[in-house]
Design a protein around this motif. Structure first.
Motif, mmCIF file in Angstrom:
data_model
loop_
_atom_site.group_PDB
_atom_site.id
_atom_site.type_symbol
_atom_site.label_atom_id
_atom_site.label_comp_id
_atom_site.label_asym_id
_atom_site.label_seq_id
_atom_site.Cartn_x
_atom_site.Cartn_y
_atom_site.Cartn_z
ATOM 1 N N PHE A 347 21.205 48.475 95.273
ATOM 2 C CA PHE A 347 21.789 47.360 94.525
ATOM 3 C C PHE A 347 22.489 47.861 93.257
ATOM 4 O O PHE A 347 21.956 48.674 92.522
ATOM 5 C CB PHE A 347 20.706 46.355 94.130
ATOM 6 N N GLN A 348 23.673 47.338 93.005
ATOM 7 C CA GLN A 348 24.392 47.689 91.787
ATOM 8 C C GLN A 348 24.157 46.656 90.680
ATOM 9 O O GLN A 348 24.351 46.952 89.510
ATOM 10 C CB GLN A 348 25.892 47.796 92.077
ATOM 11 N N ASN A 349 23.772 45.458 91.073
ATOM 12 C CA ASN A 349 23.529 44.388 90.095
ATOM 13 C C ASN A 349 22.187 43.725 90.392
ATOM 14 O O ASN A 349 22.118 42.559 90.758
ATOM 15 C CB ASN A 349 24.654 43.359 90.133
ATOM 16 N N LEU A 350 21.144 44.519 90.252
ATOM 17 C CA LEU A 350 19.795 44.018 90.491
ATOM 18 C C LEU A 350 19.186 43.593 89.157
ATOM 19 O O LEU A 350 19.292 44.310 88.159
ATOM 20 C CB LEU A 350 18.929 45.087 91.143
ATOM 21 N N TYR A 351 18.563 42.406 89.156
ATOM 22 C CA TYR A 351 17.898 41.889 87.953
ATOM 23 C C TYR A 351 16.410 41.719 88.251
ATOM 24 O O TYR A 351 16.015 41.436 89.399
ATOM 25 C CB TYR A 351 18.472 40.537 87.553
ATOM 26 N N TYR A 352 15.637 41.885 87.211
ATOM 27 C CA TYR A 352 14.206 41.610 87.333
ATOM 28 C C TYR A 352 13.850 40.460 86.400
ATOM 29 O O TYR A 352 14.056 40.535 85.188
ATOM 30 C CB TYR A 352 13.374 42.837 86.995
ATOM 31 N N CYS A 353 13.306 39.410 86.996
ATOM 32 C CA CYS A 353 12.889 38.233 86.230
ATOM 33 C C CYS A 353 11.375 38.211 86.172
ATOM 34 O O CYS A 353 10.696 38.392 87.190
ATOM 35 C CB CYS A 353 13.397 36.951 86.894
ATOM 36 N N SER A 354 10.857 37.972 85.005
ATOM 37 C CA SER A 354 9.413 37.968 84.822
ATOM 38 C C SER A 354 8.735 37.053 85.827
ATOM 39 O O SER A 354 9.253 36.007 86.201
ATOM 40 C CB SER A 354 9.074 37.510 83.404
ATOM 41 N N ASP A 355 7.551 37.495 86.251
ATOM 42 C CA ASP A 355 6.773 36.668 87.187
ATOM 43 C C ASP A 355 6.034 35.546 86.480
ATOM 44 O O ASP A 355 5.355 34.752 87.128
ATOM 45 C CB ASP A 355 5.753 37.539 87.932
ATOM 46 N N SER A 356 6.172 35.479 85.168
ATOM 47 C CA SER A 356 5.483 34.426 84.424
ATOM 48 C C SER A 356 6.085 33.067 84.755
ATOM 49 O O SER A 356 7.299 32.874 84.666
ATOM 50 C CB SER A 356 5.601 34.687 82.918
ATOM 51 N N GLU A 357 5.244 32.111 85.115
ATOM 52 C CA GLU A 357 5.719 30.777 85.468
ATOM 53 C C GLU A 357 6.318 30.053 84.272
ATOM 54 O O GLU A 357 7.197 29.211 84.402
ATOM 55 C CB GLU A 357 4.561 29.958 86.039
ATOM 56 N N GLY A 384 20.520 43.274 81.530
ATOM 57 C CA GLY A 384 19.472 43.022 82.513
ATOM 58 C C GLY A 384 19.745 43.615 83.873
ATOM 59 O O GLY A 384 19.012 43.350 84.828
ATOM 60 N N ILE A 385 20.777 44.448 83.981
ATOM 61 C CA ILE A 385 21.151 44.989 85.283
ATOM 62 C C ILE A 385 20.477 46.333 85.523
ATOM 63 O O ILE A 385 20.509 47.236 84.672
ATOM 64 C CB ILE A 385 22.681 45.167 85.383
ATOM 65 N N GLY A 386 19.866 46.457 86.691
ATOM 66 C CA GLY A 386 19.323 47.722 87.152
ATOM 67 C C GLY A 386 20.226 48.234 88.257
ATOM 68 O O GLY A 386 20.347 47.596 89.298
ATOM 69 N N SER A 387 20.857 49.384 88.038
ATOM 70 C CA SER A 387 21.858 49.863 88.997
ATOM 71 C C SER A 387 21.400 51.140 89.679
ATOM 72 O O SER A 387 20.285 51.622 89.474
ATOM 73 C CB SER A 387 23.199 50.084 88.290
ATOM 74 N N THR A 388 22.271 51.708 90.504
ATOM 75 C CA THR A 388 22.008 52.945 91.224
ATOM 76 C C THR A 388 22.932 54.036 90.690
ATOM 77 O O THR A 388 24.145 53.841 90.621
ATOM 78 C CB THR A 388 22.232 52.753 92.733
ATOM 79 N N GLY A 389 22.361 55.174 90.306
ATOM 80 C CA GLY A 389 23.173 56.279 89.817
ATOM 81 C C GLY A 389 22.545 56.942 88.607
ATOM 82 O O GLY A 389 21.375 56.706 88.278
ATOM 83 N N TYR A 390 23.323 57.768 87.962
ATOM 84 C CA TYR A 390 22.844 58.459 86.760
ATOM 85 C C TYR A 390 23.162 57.598 85.547
ATOM 86 O O TYR A 390 24.302 57.201 85.319
ATOM 87 C CB TYR A 390 23.517 59.824 86.620
ATOM 88 N N ILE A 391 22.133 57.296 84.731
ATOM 89 C CA ILE A 391 22.285 56.462 83.545
ATOM 90 C C ILE A 391 22.315 57.383 82.344
ATOM 91 O O ILE A 391 21.277 57.904 81.897
ATOM 92 C CB ILE A 391 21.130 55.448 83.433
ATOM 93 N N SER A 392 23.513 57.608 81.821
ATOM 94 C CA SER A 392 23.677 58.581 80.738
ATOM 95 C C SER A 392 22.929 58.169 79.470
ATOM 96 O O SER A 392 22.481 59.032 78.703
ATOM 97 C CB SER A 392 25.162 58.786 80.432
ATOM 98 N N ILE A 394 20.056 56.983 79.085
ATOM 99 C CA ILE A 394 18.647 57.389 79.101
ATOM 100 C C ILE A 394 18.476 58.778 79.715
ATOM 101 O O ILE A 394 17.370 59.322 79.723
ATOM 102 C CB ILE A 394 17.763 56.374 79.854
ATOM 103 N N GLY A 395 19.574 59.338 80.279
ATOM 104 C CA GLY A 395 19.520 60.677 80.861
ATOM 105 C C GLY A 395 18.670 60.744 82.113
ATOM 106 O O GLY A 395 18.030 61.776 82.380
ATOM 107 N N LYS A 396 18.665 59.674 82.885
ATOM 108 C CA LYS A 396 17.846 59.639 84.105
ATOM 109 C C LYS A 396 18.618 59.001 85.251
ATOM 110 O O LYS A 396 19.605 58.299 85.045
ATOM 111 C CB LYS A 396 16.550 58.860 83.851
ATOM 112 N N PHE A 397 18.110 59.294 86.452
ATOM 113 C CA PHE A 397 18.655 58.660 87.637
ATOM 114 C C PHE A 397 17.838 57.408 87.963
ATOM 115 O O PHE A 397 16.616 57.382 87.772
ATOM 116 C CB PHE A 397 18.580 59.601 88.852
ATOM 117 N N THR A 398 18.525 56.393 88.463
ATOM 118 C CA THR A 398 17.828 55.192 88.939
ATOM 119 C C THR A 398 18.353 54.819 90.322
ATOM 120 O O THR A 398 19.501 55.094 90.671
ATOM 121 C CB THR A 398 18.039 53.985 88.002
ATOM 122 N N MET A 399 17.500 54.228 91.073
ATOM 123 C CA MET A 399 17.862 53.707 92.393
ATOM 124 C C MET A 399 17.520 52.223 92.390
ATOM 125 O O MET A 399 16.355 51.844 92.361
ATOM 126 C CB MET A 399 17.091 54.424 93.498
#
Length: 487
Positions: A347-357, A384-392, A394-399
């Motif tokens: 996913f290139q535009n993945l969001y995480y929404c809190s599980d809190s009701e 709020g976007i979690g993407s795929t690739g190298y995130i400069s 933070i200097g880390k890769f994310t999937m």
């Protein structure tokens, strides 16, 4: 000219008081025969089916020439009423039997004529003693539900009469038009309901979709005119309780005012999301300044972002959206997500929404989330976007937002498979998991990462079990073997 005497519904009274009779020498005079008053002409004949005056009063002589008392009289297509003394009344209400032998109310104006529907054939109200009334073409007071284009009583057995009607005139003993707010019992779709209606100063029912009354905007069903509450589909020109996913959905408080710029905790309407309705499933919804529910977007509300699906339900867990933050789609609840799903979907535009009701806001930054495979660290940017690739940054890769880091239960280091023929760190589309140990290559296609996901740049002889690894200035693996390399 045809004249007709209708039957009175009131028992005739005795002609107790003597009438002030004036002899009309040129034409005739009032005489009394066998206790009855009659008008005798100078030629000896008697007046029949006509009005005669005595003093300031007018009196009607019937077919037999006898003065009529306590009766409804029709002459020249108009209706009058004569009292117990036979005098024509004015500015009075009276009850009388009509042609159908029903006791009905009439109002007789200053000229003695009964008020009746106008020649236009439409219902028209008239003010009498501060209230408004309407009458049919025979002068009978209308009551109950009445249509604007037909000044007649509607079928009292028709449960749907209120839908087509434009006025409400109370019961048979009152008949005053409802003006302003009125709560009435009706049958709607075979259910007994109690609805609020708003009637104008002329008594006509409001069917305007939106109407501001005393500074408050209300919404009315444009088909039947009842004030809407709960879920409704409404635009500036149309409003109805029947809603569907392609309509402008509103939520209206029980007092009829729109729920504006606020959260609503409610079960959807049956026609909107039947499954949730059947399961009594509550959701959070957010309304705009006119009460309309926001739908299908990542919406910023009070400084936070929320994911609202195509119906407007606030989402929790993982969702996706397009680059414009629309077309919100629920991926899965957090405990249903797997690493395999994240690798495959990328996913290139993945969001995480809190599980809190109570607060399902979109999260940003680092988030520790327990997915189906166990606890994992994710990173989401300021939008709020979690993407795929190298995130400069933070200097880390994310999937799909998941930080790619070595599993401490496997080894201290792992490798991310990248495109060796591309400048920068572009993750290889064939990658379906991190590489460990002997699977790590030295052809420039592997970038070494630690247990935190940090890229290992310019490293010599990093040891993983029995193997050693060396990396260049970009973190690409240049050596992988069992022998330690000389410095």
């Amino acid at each position: 000219m045809k004249k007709k005497l209708l039957k009175s519904g009131i028992t005739a009274l005795l002609f107790a008081a003597a009438l002030p009779m004036t002899a009309l020498a040129a034409r005739g005079e009032w005489v009394q025969q066998n206790g009855n008053w009659m008008f005798k002409y100078s030629d000896g004949t008697y007046a029949t089916e006509e009005w005669k005056q005595s003093g300031s009063g007018w009196f009607y002589l019937g077919q037999d020439g006898v003065m009529v008392t306590n009766a409804l009289v029709e002459t020249d297509s108009n209706y009058y009423f004569v009292n117990g003394n036979g005098a024509r009344i004015s500015n009075e209400w009276r009850q009388a039997m009509d042609d159908d032998d029903e006791l009905r109310w009439y109002y007789f104006g200053a000229n003695g004529k009964a008020q009746k529907a106008p020649a236009s054939g439409r219902t028209s109200t008239v003010e009498i003693n501060g209230k408004r009334y309407a009458f049919d073409e025979e002068g009978r007071m209308l009551y109950g539900w009445v249509k604007a284009d037909s000044p007649d009583l509607m079928d009292e057995d028709d449960e749907n009469a209120w839908i087509e009607a434009d006025y409400y005139f109370g019961d048979p003993e009152d008949g005053a038009a409802a003006v302003g707010w009125k709560e009435l019992d009706v049958v709607d779709d075979n259910d007994d309901c109690r609805y609020w209606f708003y009637f104008g100063s002329n008594g006509k029912k409001s069917r305007t979709a939106r109407k501001t009354i005393n500074g408050v905007q209300y919404t009315f069903d444009t088909e039947d005119g009842h004030m809407l509450t709960g879920w409704a589909a409404a635009t500036s020109s149309n409003a109805t309780q029947a809603i569907s996913p392609d309509t402008n959905v509103k939520y209206i408080r029980n007092d009829g005012s729109a729920q504006k710029n606020s959260w609503v905790w409610a079960v959807p309407h049956e026609d909107y999301i039947k499954e949730d309705y059947d399961d009594d499933e509550f959701s959070w919804w957010y309304t705009n300044g006119s009460g309309k529910v926001y739908t299908d977007e990542i919406k910023k509300i009070n400084g936070k972002r929320y994911a609202l699906d195509q119906f407007g339900r606030m989402q929790t867990g993982f969702v996706t959206a397009d680059s414009n933050r629309h077309h919100v789609t629920k991926v899965a609840d957090t405990d249903e997500v797997t690493e395999t799903m994240l690798y495959r979907s990328r996913f290139q535009n993945l969001y995480y929404c809190s599980d809190s009701e109570s607060d399902g806001s979109v999260r940003t930054g680092y988030q520790n989330i327990v997915i189906d495979d166990g606890p994992r660290q994710f990173w989401f940017n300021s939008s709020g976007i979690g993407s795929t690739g190298y995130i400069s940054s933070i200097g880390k890769f994310t999937m799909s937002g998941m930080v790619l880091c070595a599993d401490q239960d496997v080894d201290n280091y792992a490798a991310v498979l990248v495109r060796k023929d591309t400048a920068g760190f572009e993750i290889d589309e064939r990658m379906n998991g991190l590489l460990y140990g002997s699977a790590i290559r030295t052809d420039g296609s592997c970038v070494l990462v630690s247990k935190t996901g940090a890229v290992q740049k310019n490293k010599r002889n990093l040891k993983c079990d029995d193997m050693y690894f060396c990396t260049d200035k970009d973190g690409r693996v240049t050596y992988a073997g069992f022998e330690k390399q000389a410095k």
